[in-house]
Design an enzyme around this catalytic site. Structure first.
Site, PDB file in Angstrom:
ATOM      1  N   SER A 140      17.515   0.549   7.497  1.00 32.19           N
ATOM      2  CA  SER A 140      17.766   1.975   7.408  1.00 32.19           C
ATOM      3  C   SER A 140      18.804   2.277   6.519  1.00 32.19           C
ATOM      4  O   SER A 140      19.362   1.425   5.736  1.00 32.19           O
ATOM      5  CB  SER A 140      18.660   1.954   8.828  1.00 32.19           C
ATOM      6  OG  SER A 140      19.288   3.073   8.948  1.00 32.19           O
ATOM      7  N   TYR A 153      24.788  -1.279  14.816  1.00 33.66           N
ATOM      8  CA  TYR A 153      23.582  -0.907  14.412  1.00 33.66           C
ATOM      9  C   TYR A 153      23.633  -1.187  12.881  1.00 33.66           C
ATOM     10  O   TYR A 153      22.704  -1.686  12.114  1.00 33.66           O
ATOM     11  CB  TYR A 153      23.069   0.587  14.646  1.00 33.66           C
ATOM     12  CG  TYR A 153      22.134   1.135  14.030  1.00 33.66           C
ATOM     13  CD1 TYR A 153      20.709   0.953  14.470  1.00 33.66           C
ATOM     14  CD2 TYR A 153      22.047   2.039  12.901  1.00 33.66           C
ATOM     15  CE1 TYR A 153      19.561   1.287  14.210  1.00 33.66           C
ATOM     16  CE2 TYR A 153      20.918   2.527  12.276  1.00 33.66           C
ATOM     17  CZ  TYR A 153      19.718   2.282  12.996  1.00 33.66           C
ATOM     18  OH  TYR A 153      18.449   2.663  12.625  1.00 33.66           O
TER      19      TYR A 153
END
Length: 240
Positions: A140, A153
Site C-alpha cells: 500500500s 496497518y
C-alpha cells in the site's frame, strides 16, 4: 498466445477487489489461476464459468491452510509460476496508537504480513523446481509513507516492503523475482480515506483493474529485470 500463457498463478484474497480483478485478467491472458479466500461464495462468483480460474477456500493466517493449498497445487499442476500475496485487511477503526488494542494489532499483522511470509515460504520450493518464478506482494502507499490513526496497518505494509526486498536478494540466484505493489486508495477498499483522495494529484480513487495490469506485468516475462522493487499505482500521491 496470452502474456502469461500456461503459467500457474496463486492469488490470495481472490474473492473481491484487486485479487478478483487480477485473477480475471491473468486468466484472460492464458494463465491457470488459483484464487483463495475465506468465503467460498465470493470465490465462486469470481470464477463463474471461467475454466481458467480455480478456487480453494483458505484462511491465510493458518499455516495448515497454506500447506493444504500448496499440496493441492502440486498434485494438480506439479509446479507454480506465480504467487500474488493480495489478502489483507484494514481492520476496525484503529484510532491512535494509545487506543489501539492488542487484538486489533495482531489481527492486522497476522493477515497482512504473516500470510505474506508464510505464502512465500511454502511457494518457493515449487517455484525452485520450475526453475523460475515471480512473487508479487500487495502492499500500500501506507507501506511508503505514514498514515495517521493506522499504525498497525502501516506497520504491516512497511513490513511487506522489507520482506519483499530481503526475499528478492535471497532468491535472485534461483531466478525467482519478488516485487511489491503499492496501490493508493482503490474504489473497492473496505475503508476509504477521503482525505487521501483529496490530496491525490489525480483527484480520484483507483480502479482494481488498473492495479491488476501492474500485477500482470510483474507475473509475466516482460518484467524479468525487475526484482526487489516497489511499484506504486497511486495517482501521484507519493510523488508530492
Amino acid at each position: 498466445m496470452g502474456r502469461v500463457q500456461d503459467k500457474v498463478v496463486l492469488i490470495t484474497g481472490g474473492g473481491s477487489g484487486i485479487g478478483a480483478a487480477s485473477a480475471k485478467l491473468l486468466a484472460k491472458e492464458g494463465a491457470q489461476v488459483i484464487i483463495t479466500g475465506r468465503t467460498q461464495e465470493k470465490l465462486d462468483n469470481v470464477k463463474a464459468d471461467n475454466d481458467q480460474i480455480h478456487t480453494i477456500q483458505q484462511d491465510v493466517t493458518k499455516a495448515e491452510d497454506w500447506d493444504r493449498v500448496i499440496t493441492e497445487i502440486k498434485e494438480k499442476y506439479g509446479h507454480l509460476d506465480g504467487l500474488v500475496n493480495n489478502a489483507g485487511i484494514t481492520g476496525p477503526e484503529e484510532g491512535s496508537i494509545e487506543d489501539l488494542t492488542d487484538e486489533t494489532f495482531y489481527q492486522i499483522i497476522d493477515t497482512n504480513i504473516y500470510s505474506v511470509y508464510k505464502g512465500m515460504q511454502v511457494a518457493i520450493p515449487l517455484m525452485r523446481e520450475a526453475g523460475k518464478g515471480s512473487i508479487v506482494n500487495i502492499s500500500s502507499t501506507s507501506g511508503l509513507v505514514g498514515t495517521p490513526d493506522a499504525a498497525a496497518y502501516g506497520a504491516s505494509k512497511f513490513a511487506v516492503r522489507g520482506l519483499t526486498q530481503s526475499a528478492a536478494l535471497e532468491l535472485v540466484d534461483d531466478h525467482i523475482r519478488v516485487n511489491s505493489v503499492h496501490p493508493g486508495v482503490v474504489e473497492t477498499e473496505i475503508r476509504l480515506f477521503e482525505e487521501v483522495v483529496e490530496t491525490t494529484p489525480m483527484k480520484r480513487v483507483g480502479k482494481a483493474e488498473e492495479i491488476a495490469y501492474l500485477v500482470l506485468y510483474l507475473i509475466s516475462d516482460e518484467s524479468t529485470f525487475s526484482t526487489g522493487a516497489a511499484f506504486t499505482a497511486d495517482g501521484g500521491y507519493t510523488a508530492k
